[in-house]
Design an enzyme around this catalytic site. Structure first.
Site, PDB file in Angstrom:
ATOM      1  N   ASP A 102     -17.658 -12.367  26.737  1.00 45.21           N
ATOM      2  CA  ASP A 102     -18.855 -11.612  26.367  1.00 45.21           C
ATOM      3  C   ASP A 102     -19.945 -11.864  27.397  1.00 45.21           C
ATOM      4  O   ASP A 102     -20.510 -12.958  27.464  1.00 45.21           O
ATOM      5  CB  ASP A 102     -19.338 -12.025  24.979  1.00 45.21           C
ATOM      6  N   LYS A 166     -21.596  -4.328  22.935  1.00 39.57           N
ATOM      7  CA  LYS A 166     -22.013  -5.273  21.886  1.00 39.57           C
ATOM      8  C   LYS A 166     -23.525  -5.259  21.763  1.00 39.57           C
ATOM      9  O   LYS A 166     -24.242  -5.189  22.757  1.00 39.57           O
ATOM     10  CB  LYS A 166     -21.501  -6.670  22.242  1.00 39.57           C
ATOM     11  N   LYS A 199     -18.786  -3.653  19.176  1.00 36.71           N
ATOM     12  CA  LYS A 199     -18.971  -4.922  18.464  1.00 36.71           C
ATOM     13  C   LYS A 199     -20.415  -5.038  18.012  1.00 36.71           C
ATOM     14  O   LYS A 199     -21.343  -4.943  18.819  1.00 36.71           O
ATOM     15  CB  LYS A 199     -18.612  -6.115  19.349  1.00 36.71           C
TER      16      LYS A 199
END
Length: 234
Positions: A102, A166, A199
């Site tokens: 990430d 995300k 996400k």
């Protein structure tokens, strides 16, 4: 993804596959890291999301389980040079079996409208990670952005070849913290046009919210170690 059934009808095991269990607090002791990692493994979470310094400990714990390893990179600000981000990703992915990385996008550049920079910065990391079979999730810190900038950030991630967009780091201090609201997730989904997974992370603390996002078709959620038992309760 389009769920095959409503979240309320899913088993705890099915629900846990939506979760990256967050074990990211900088003040955590080794005992804390081990405790909350094991809880995530026991629930059957998709991954345990950790800081790079926790890799030696957590990589051994997830080995042989159904739970993968997720490491954050240039977290939580995303302000290193592109070259530094690349070196970080190379170090982690070459030494450990990492399912997901990430990375924090340079959202100051995103707010400035420098979309070519943002895309190139992400792509450099994506290219390294994909060489090792590691998926890349791009955090754009949506609480710092307008709706238009969330759209732009999602499109940058798509153009860079990232696997996920995300919402949040969970460590934003520059203003009101809302995290993965329904509106934010809808915006990322629409902007991604099915070309990137989504996400949600940040402020997902109730089962109602968790179930709502699943039923919308979200792919993954970052859930804090305290909230995982809450959202999974049956």
């Amino acid at each position: 993804m389009t769920p095959t059934k409503k979240a309320a009808d899913m088993s705890v095991k099915e629900l846990a596959r939506y979760i990256d269990q967050s074990v990211l607090k900088p003040e955590f002791t080794q005992a804390d890291i081990i405790k909350y990692t094991q809880e995530g493994i026991d629930f059957g979470c998709a991954t345990i999301c950790i800081n790079p310094a926790s890799l030696p400990t957590v990589s051994k714990m997830v080995e042989g389980t159904d739970t993968g390893l997720c490491v954050v990179c240039d977290f939580p600000f995303g302000l290193s040079t592109t070259e530094s981000k690349v070196k970080q990703a190379e170090e982690y992915c070459s030494q450990y079996k990492i399912a997901d990385l990430d990375i924090v996008a340079n959202y100051g550049q995103l707010r400035s409208g420098n979309l070519e920079y943002v895309t190139a910065d992400i792509k450099a990391v994506v290219d390294v990670c994909h060489k090792y079979g590691t998926q890349v999730k791009v955090i754009i810190e949506t609480d710092a952005l307008t709706t238009e900038q969330i759209v732009d950030g999602t499109k940058c991630a798509v153009a860079a070849g990232a696997d996920f967009i995300k919402s949040s780091t969970g460590f934003y201090t520059g203003g009101e913290v809302k995290g993965a609201t329904v509106e934010v997730v809808k915006t990322m989904m629409k902007a991604g046009e099915g070309k990137i997974k989504v996400k949600g992370s940040g402020c997902i603390r109730t089962q109602e919210h968790f179930f709502k996002l699943i039923d919308m078709g979200i792919d993954r959620m970052g859930i804090g170690y305290r909230s995982t038992p809450v959202v999974l309760k049956k």
